[in-house]
Design an enzyme around this catalytic site. Structure first.
Site, short mmCIF file in Angstrom:
data_model
loop_
_atom_site.label_atom_id
_atom_site.label_comp_id
_atom_site.label_asym_id
_atom_site.label_seq_id
_atom_site.Cartn_x
_atom_site.Cartn_y
_atom_site.Cartn_z
N LEU A 102 -56.58 -50.71 39.78
CA LEU A 102 -56.16 -51.98 39.19
C LEU A 102 -54.69 -52.14 39.56
CD1 LEU A 102 -57.71 -51.73 35.59
CD2 LEU A 102 -58.58 -53.02 37.55
N ASP A 103 -54.25 -53.37 39.78
CA ASP A 103 -52.85 -53.60 40.11
C ASP A 103 -51.96 -53.12 38.96
OD1 ASP A 103 -53.72 -54.86 42.41
OD2 ASP A 103 -53.60 -56.87 41.55
N LYS A 104 -50.69 -52.92 39.28
CA LYS A 104 -49.74 -52.43 38.26
C LYS A 104 -49.72 -53.35 37.03
CE LYS A 104 -44.90 -51.05 37.85
NZ LYS A 104 -43.63 -50.85 38.56
N LYS A 187 -56.78 -62.18 42.21
CA LYS A 187 -55.55 -62.97 42.36
C LYS A 187 -55.62 -63.83 43.62
CE LYS A 187 -52.65 -59.70 39.93
NZ LYS A 187 -51.84 -58.51 40.15
#
Ligand code: URA
Length: 233
Positions: A102-104, A187
């Protein structure tokens, strides 16, 4: 000291008979050496593996983490706090890693395990394991977005996503289901629709549903039902 077959059966993953069979089949190793003797005595400090997966004092480890924003989904990254830094002492040095990324700034469900073959199966692009996210955007979501996601959004680089499902919750929030896991996929999908994501949280990964009673940054072992779910994928 206890017998190797007993140590394996204590994980709950195999019966004593199954443990004896897998040991005789050469799938278990003690301190890196294949051991085909179910009666072999092993101590707490001996490193036991099955198919290369470490069997810690509690067997292989499967944890559900509610990832907070601000930590990276890797095992080590200079200057960054990683998801492993959130785990207690007892889970350090067991070879645990995040199954997927998962992205930061993304929150929510992350499976942490030291079972490489299982993680590999769940993440294999061929399996199309469903992932469900809650998202918020800058802009107003509408029926055209629902249809575009159903048809397969074309990303900025020309890649056409597999069809997904977008369920509008309000003009600025939705649940989205995707069946693949490209880099920054959600995104990029919403950016391609001109509605940049402002908040993203994963709520489901295959059969695993985020336990909403877990505070951000908290984790727990998977229960039997969840384990059955991931092993039957
Ligand atoms: N898609 C994204 O853009 N980010 C994530 O963290 C997961 C899916």
């Amino acid at each position: 000291m206890e017998r190797l077959d007993k140590r394996l059966a204590a994980t709950g993953k195999w019966s004593r008979k199954e443990a004896r069979e897998l040991i005789r089949a050469g799938r278990a190793a003690v301190d890196g050496q294949v051991c085909r003797t179910p009666e072999q005595k092993v101590g707490e400090e001996d490193a036991v593996t099955v198919d290369g997966v470490p069997i810690g004092p509690q067997g292989p480890v499967y944890l559900m983490l509610n990832k907070p924003a601000g930590v990276v989904s890797s095992t080590a990254e200079p200057g960054e706090r990683t998801v492993l830094d959130l785990l207690g002492e007892e889970y350090q040095n067991l070879g645990i890693f995040p199954a997927g990324r998962l992205d930061k700034d993304t929150e929510g469900l992350l499976l942490l395990t030291n079972d490489g073959p299982l993680a590999h199966r769940l993440l294999s692009p061929k399996r199309h394991v469903d992932k469900v996210y809650y998202l918020e955007v800058d802009g107003a979501l509408d029926q055209d977005d629902v249809e575009a996601v159903r048809a397969g959004v074309v990303l900025g680089d020309g890649y056409t996503c597999l069809p997904g499902e977008l369920e509008l919750l309000s003009s600025q929030s939705a649940r989205i289901t995707i069946h693949e896991g490209k880099y920054h996929q959600i995104k990029r999908m919403l950016a391609a629709r001109g509605k940049p994501v402002t908040y993203l949280k994963r709520v489901r990964f295959g059969p695993l549903e985020l336990d909403e009673s877990l505070p951000k940054g908290a984790y727990r072992q998977l229960n039997d039902r969840e384990l059955k779910g991931i092993f039957s994928q």
